[in-house]
Design an enzyme around this catalytic site. Structure first.
Site, PDB file in Angstrom:
ATOM      1  N   HIS A  59      -6.106   0.087   3.114  1.00 53.98           N
ATOM      2  CA  HIS A  59      -6.572  -0.014   4.536  1.00 53.98           C
ATOM      3  C   HIS A  59      -7.935   0.626   5.121  1.00 53.98           C
ATOM      4  O   HIS A  59      -8.714  -0.068   6.423  1.00 53.98           O
ATOM      5  CB  HIS A  59      -5.090  -0.437   5.769  1.00 53.98           C
ATOM      6  CG  HIS A  59      -4.453   0.584   6.568  1.00 53.98           C
ATOM      7  ND1 HIS A  59      -4.325   1.973   5.584  1.00 53.98           N
ATOM      8  CD2 HIS A  59      -5.100   1.299   7.390  1.00 53.98           C
ATOM      9  CE1 HIS A  59      -3.549   2.334   6.603  1.00 53.98           C
ATOM     10  NE2 HIS A  59      -4.296   2.755   7.572  1.00 53.98           N
TER      11      HIS A  59
ATOM     12  N   ASP B 242      -1.200   0.158  -1.188  1.00 50.05           N
ATOM     13  CA  ASP B 242      -2.209   0.579  -0.162  1.00 50.05           C
ATOM     14  C   ASP B 242      -3.198   1.367  -0.169  1.00 50.05           C
ATOM     15  O   ASP B 242      -2.916   2.709  -0.227  1.00 50.05           O
ATOM     16  CB  ASP B 242      -1.560   0.504   1.168  1.00 50.05           C
ATOM     17  CG  ASP B 242      -2.361   0.946   2.684  1.00 50.05           C
ATOM     18  OD1 ASP B 242      -3.322   0.378   2.446  1.00 50.05           O
ATOM     19  OD2 ASP B 242      -1.958   0.898   3.807  1.00 50.05           O
TER      20      ASP B 242
ATOM     21  N   SER C 177      -4.832   8.496   7.645  1.00 50.71           N
ATOM     22  CA  SER C 177      -4.433   7.315   6.554  1.00 50.71           C
ATOM     23  C   SER C 177      -4.827   7.745   5.287  1.00 50.71           C
ATOM     24  O   SER C 177      -6.365   7.871   5.271  1.00 50.71           O
ATOM     25  CB  SER C 177      -5.033   6.121   6.976  1.00 50.71           C
ATOM     26  OG  SER C 177      -4.381   5.691   7.543  1.00 50.71           O
TER      27      SER C 177
HETATM   28  N1  ARG Z   1       0.416   1.987  10.644  1.00 55.07           N
HETATM   29  C1  ARG Z   1      -1.131   1.776   9.541  1.00 55.07           C
HETATM   30  C2  ARG Z   1      -2.243   2.925   9.149  1.00 55.07           C
HETATM   31  O1  ARG Z   1      -2.444   3.108  10.782  1.00 55.07           O
HETATM   32  C3  ARG Z   1      -1.482   0.912   8.568  1.00 55.07           C
HETATM   33  C4  ARG Z   1      -2.288   0.188   9.057  1.00 55.07           C
HETATM   34  C5  ARG Z   1      -2.854  -1.049   8.325  1.00 55.07           C
HETATM   35  N2  ARG Z   1      -1.683  -2.037   7.700  1.00 55.07           N
HETATM   36  C6  ARG Z   1      -2.018  -3.438   8.578  1.00 55.07           C
HETATM   37  N3  ARG Z   1      -0.359  -4.490   8.395  1.00 55.07           N
HETATM   38  N4  ARG Z   1      -2.687  -2.842  10.343  1.00 55.07           N
HETATM   39  O2  ARG Z   1      -2.052   3.942   8.695  1.00 55.07           O
END
Ligand code: ARG
Length: 720
Positions: free
Chosen positions: A86, A224, A655
Site C-alpha cells: 500500500h 502487504d 507502514s
Molecule cells: N491501514 C493501513 C495503513 O494505514 C493500510 C492501508 C491501506 N489499505 C487499505 N485497505 N486501504 O497503513
C-alpha cells in the site's frame, strides 16, 4: 535543553525496573543509549552503536523514508528495498498506464527476473538519514524575546539559516523539527535518491487481500509488500534516472530470519511515524470526537460513495480511481474508529484527571499554575469556529476536485494581474506538465455530485451565523425541491461552464490564459468566495489559536517532565526516524474472545470468495496451497504463516517498517494498527494496542514460489 533531556533519560536508566515495562514510546535513535538497559532486559542483543552510529555503519543506514509517507528497508548490497504494497501501489498504478507492456502490473503483479526488467518509477524517491543533531540550544537562544505570534515565522528563518550552514559542504537535505512542542529541536541531514525502480509486487488480490473490510483489523491475511531498487550514479551518489545508473550500495542492509518467533520474543521497529498527540489536552480530545472526526467521516463517505458509483460504471474508471479510493477509505475508517474509541475509552476524562493532578502540583508554581485554565478558555473560544476546518478545507468544500483545481489558479490570477509574463509562462508550463495527473482521477459526473452534496453538507451542518450568504442564496436562486436539489442544479451550471471541467477545456484555457476568462469562471468565482471568506473571517483566529496552543502545550510538557521526574518521556511522532521496542504478543479484543498472535494461509483460504473484489485470490496461490508447496518457508507444523502481532508502538508513516528480532534480522514488515485501539494517537493502551505485520516467510514464499523470482531471493542474506 540538551542537558535537561539527558537528565530525564538518565533517570530512566537508573530506575529501569527488571520487570517488563510497557512498550509505549517512539524513541529517537540518537538518544538510545538511555533505553539500552531496558532493551537488553527484553532480550535485545544489539548495542546502541549497532543501531545508530554516525561514523560506523549501523541499522539506521538500512532504513529509508519511502515516498514521503512510508518507510522502507534496504535488503541487499545492491540497494534492494522492501516496503508495503500500500506504500507503492500509487506509483505502480501510474506505471500501468505508461508502460507499453501488455500486462496490468497492479492487477496481476510483476516480478523482474533481471535488472533489465526493472521498471523506472518517476516521481518516487527514498531518503536516508545521514545524521541527527540536537540543535535545541541554538534554536532556543535565537527565539529569546520572540512573541508567540511571531514565533512560527521566526522559526522558519532560524531553520533556514541553520540548514544552510549544515548543508553548505554536502549535498544533503536539511530538516529541522520541533520536539515536545518546542522544548527541543533536532536537525536531520537526509540524502535523497530519486532513481527508483519496481522490482516486484504480488497481484492486487494478495497485496490488498481483505480490502477495506479487513483494513485496520485482525486477524489479517494480507501480503502487504512490494519490492524496489535504488539506483545511483557511478560514485554511489543520488542521480536522476539514467539507463546507465548502477544499483546503490548501502552502508548496511538487513539480513532476513526465517527461523520464526514465539510470544515474548523481542521485536523492534524502526521507521518514520507521522504524527501522534500523546500530550493533548482534554479539550483537544473533544475537538476530535465532536468536531473533526464526525464531520470528516461524513464528508469522506460522500466522496467514497460517489467514486464507487463511478468505479462501478466502467473498468477504466475503476482503474483510474482504485488506488486513490483506497487511500481515502483508509483514514475514513481510521477516524470513525478513532472517534468511537476516544469516547468508549473516555480518553477526554483520562486527560482531565491528568490535568487535575497537574493543576494540584502546579498550584504554587507561577510558571505553570494557570496553564490548564488558560487552555480551557482558549479552546472554549476556538471550538465553535473550529468546525470551519472540516467543513471548508480539504475534507469539506475544497474536496471537490474542480474546487481545489480552480483554487490553484489564484496564483495565476496574481501573475496575470501583475502582467508578469515570465511568471505566467512558468505557471502555465507547470500546470500543463501535470494535466494528465490532475485529470487522471477526475471523473466529472462523480465530482459534480460530490460538489453538490458537500455544499449541502456544509449548509446542513454549518451554524447559521457562520454560513456564507452566497451559499444560502443558491437555494432561492436555483429553486430546487430541496436544498440539495438546488445545489445540484448549481453544480450542473458550474460544471458545464467551467474552464476546468475537462482536460480539453483546461488545456484550451492554458493555451491563451486571460484574467477576464479566469475571473468569469464559475468554479473560480465559487471557490474564491469561499476561500477569501475563510482567510478573512477564520484563518487569523485559527492561527492565533495555534500560536497560543503551542506556547501552552510547550509549558505543559515541560511541567509534566518536572512533575514526573524519573519517568521516561518520548516525543510525539513527527515523521522523523524513531525506534520502538517490544515483543510478539497476542491480545483479548473483547469478553470471551482471545486472538492468536499469527495467521496462516489456511485463514486466507477460509476468507477466499472467488471473483470478489476484496477476497479474491490468484489461482496459482490456491494451487500451491493445495499442494502445500511452501518450500523452506513453512512453519514447523507445515503451515504457511502470513501475518503476526507485536506490541510495538507505531502509527501511520511506519507502514513498511522493518520488524527486527533481537539480532537485528528482519522477521516481517509492519503494515497496520488494530481496530480495538484506534484512539492510539492520543493514548497508548498496552492491553489493546498492537502492530500488525506481514511475516517475511510469506513475502519470500510469494517471491520464490509464486513469482519464481529466485534472482531476488539470491540477493538476500537469509538465516534459517
Ligand atoms: N491501514 C493501513 C495503513 O494505514 C493500510 C492501508 C491501506 N489499505 C487499505 N485497505 N486501504 O497503513
Amino acid at each position: 535543553m540538551k542537558k535537561f533531556i539527558t537528565l530525564i533519560f538518565a533517570f530512566v536508566f537508573l530506575t529501569a525496573k527488571s520487570v517488563t515495562p510497557p512498550d509505549e514510546g517512539m524513541w529517537l535513535p540518537i538518544l538510545l543509549g538511555n533505553n539500552q538497559t531496558e532493551m537488553m532486559a527484553k532480550g535485545c542483543k544489539l548495542t546502541a552503536e549497532q543501531i545508530y552510529s554516525i561514523n560506523n555503519s549501523s541499522i539506521k543506514d538500512a532504513i529509508v523514508w519511502f515516498g514521503g509517507g512510508c518507510t522502507g528497508e534496504v535488503m541487499s548490497n545492491e540497494g534492494l528495498v522492501f516496503t508495503n504494497h500500500h506504500c507503492g501501489y500509487g506509483s505502480i498504478n501510474e506505471l500501468r498506464f505508461n508502460k507499453g507492456k501488455n500486462r496490468d502490473l497492479l492487477e496481476d503483479g510483476y516480478w523482474a527476473k533481471s535488472k533489465a526488467e526493472e521498471i523506472s518509477a518517476p516521481g518516487l524517491s527514498v531518503a536516508f538519514v545521514r545524521e541527527m543533531r540536537d540543535v535545541s540550544e541554538l534554536v532556543q537562544s535565537k527565539l529569546k524575546g520572540v512573541s508567540e505570534t511571531e514565533r512560527a515565522t521566526k522559526l522558519q528563518e532560524i531553520y533556514k539559516a541553520l540548514i544552510a550552514d549544515a548543508t553548505k559542504e554536502n549535498k544533503y537535505e536539511g530538516l529541522i523539527r520541533e520536539f515536545f512542542s518546542g522544548n527541543a529541536y533536532y536537525l536531520f541531514l537526509m540524502e535523497r535518491y530519486t532513481d527508483l525502480r519496481l522490482v516486484g509486487t504480488p497481484p492486487w488480490s494478495i497485496g490488498k487481500f481483505g480490502g477495506e473490510t479487513d483494513n485496520w483489523m485482525w486477524p489479517r491475511h494480507t501480503g502487504d509488500f512490494s519490492i524496489w531498487r535504488i539506483y545511483a550514479n557511478k560514485d554511489n551518489k543520488p542521480a536522476k534516472y539514467a539507463a546507465d545508473n548502477v544499483p546503490y550500495q548501502p552502508k548496511h542492509f538487513l539480513p532476513v530470519s526465517i527461523k520464526g518467533y514465539k510470544p515474548g520474543d523481542f521485536t523492534m521497529i524502526m521507521g518514520f511515524p507521522g504524527s501522534t498527540k500523546r500530550y493533548e489536552f482534554s479539550k483537544g480530545i473533544q475537538y476530535r470526537t465532536d468536531i473533526f472526526d464526525p464531520h470528516a467521516v461524513a464528508e469522506r463517505k460522500i466522496r467514497l460513495d460517489e467514486w464507487k458509483v463511478a468505479m462501478n460504471e466502467s473498468k477504466e474508471n475503476n482503474q483510474r480511481l482504485n488506488a486513490s479510493w483506497a487511500g481515502l477509505a483508509n483514514y475514513w475508517k481510521n477516524w470513525d474508529g478513532e472517534k468511537r474509541d476516544l469516547l468508549k475509552n473516555n480518553t477526554a476524562e483520562t486527560k482531565r484527571i491528568q490535568e487535575a493532578e497537574f493543576e494540584k502540583w502546579a498550584a504554587n508554581k507561577p510558571e505553570y499554575s494557570s496553564i490548564i485554565a488558560d487552555m480551557n478558555a482558549l479552546y472554549n473560544s476556538y471550538l465553535p469556529i473550529s468546525i470551519q476546518i472540516p467543513l471548508t478545507l480539504n475534507e469539506g468544500l475544497m474536496a471537490a476536485k474542480l474546487a481545489s483545481l480552480a483554487l490553484s489558479f489564484s496564483a495565476l490570477d496574481t501573475m496575470l494581474t501583475k502582467n508578469d509574463t515570465a511568471g505566467i509562462r512558468k505557471m502555465v508550463t507547470q500546470l500543463k506538465a501535470n494535466d494528465s495527473t490532475i485529470y487522471s482521477t477526475f471523473i466529472a459526473s462523480a465530482d459534480k455530485r460530490i460538489f453538490g452534496r458537500l455544499l449541502d453538507y456544509y449548509y446542513q451542518n454549518c451554524p447559521a451565523e457562520q454560513r456564507l450568504e452566497f451559499i444560502n442564496n443558491l437555494i432561492s436562486k436555483y429553486k430546487g425541491a430541496t436544498p440539495l436539489a438546488s445545489f445540484q442544479k448549481y453544480a450542473d451550471m458550474v460544471y458545464s461552464k467551467s474552464l476546468f471541467g475537462s482536460k480539453e477545456k483546461f488545456d484550451a484555457f492554458l493555451a491563451n490564459p486571460t484574467l477576464k476568462k479566469l475571473r468569469k469562471d464559475p468554479a473560480y468565482i465559487h471557490i474564491s468566495a469561499i476561500y477569501s471568506n475563510y482567510l478573512t473571517k477564520y484563518k487569523p483566529a485559527i492561527d492565533l489559536f495555534n500560536a497560543k496552543y503551542s506556547t501552552l502545550n510547550r509549558l505543559y510538557i515541560k511541567g509534566l517532565m518536572e512533575m514526573q521526574k524519573g519517568k521516561a518521556f518520548y516525543p510525539d511522532a513527527n515523521s522523523t526516524m524513531r525506534l520502538t521496542y517490544g515483543a510478539i504478543e497476542d491480545y483479548d479484543p473483547k469478553d470471551a474472545v482471545k486472538y492468536m498472535y499469527y495467521t496462516t494461509l489456511d485463514g486466507a483460504i477460509e476468507k477466499y470468495i472467488p471473483g470478489n473484489e476484496e477476497f479474491n485470490l490468484p489461482k496459482e496461490l490456491i494451487d500451491l496451497y493445495n499442494k502445500k508447496d511452501y518450500g523452506r518457508y513453512a512453519m514447523k507444523d507445515g503451515k504457511m504463516p502470513i501475518a503476526f502481532l507485536t506490541n510495538n508502538d507505531i502509527t501511520g508513516g511506519n507502514s513498511g517498517s522493518p520488524v527486527l528480532n533481537a539480532e537485528g534480522e528482519l522477521i516481517g514488515l509492519a503494515f497496520d494498527g488494530n481496530w480495538e485501539a484506534m484512539s492510539g494517537n492520543y493514548n497508548f493502551d498496552p492491553k489493546l494496542k498492537r502492530t500488525i505485520c506481514v511475516d517475511v516467510r510469506y513475502v519470500l514464499f510469494c517471491i520464490d514460489k509464486l513469482g519464481g523470482a529466485t534472482n531476488i531471493i539470491n540477493e538476500l542474506k537469509i538465516t534459517q
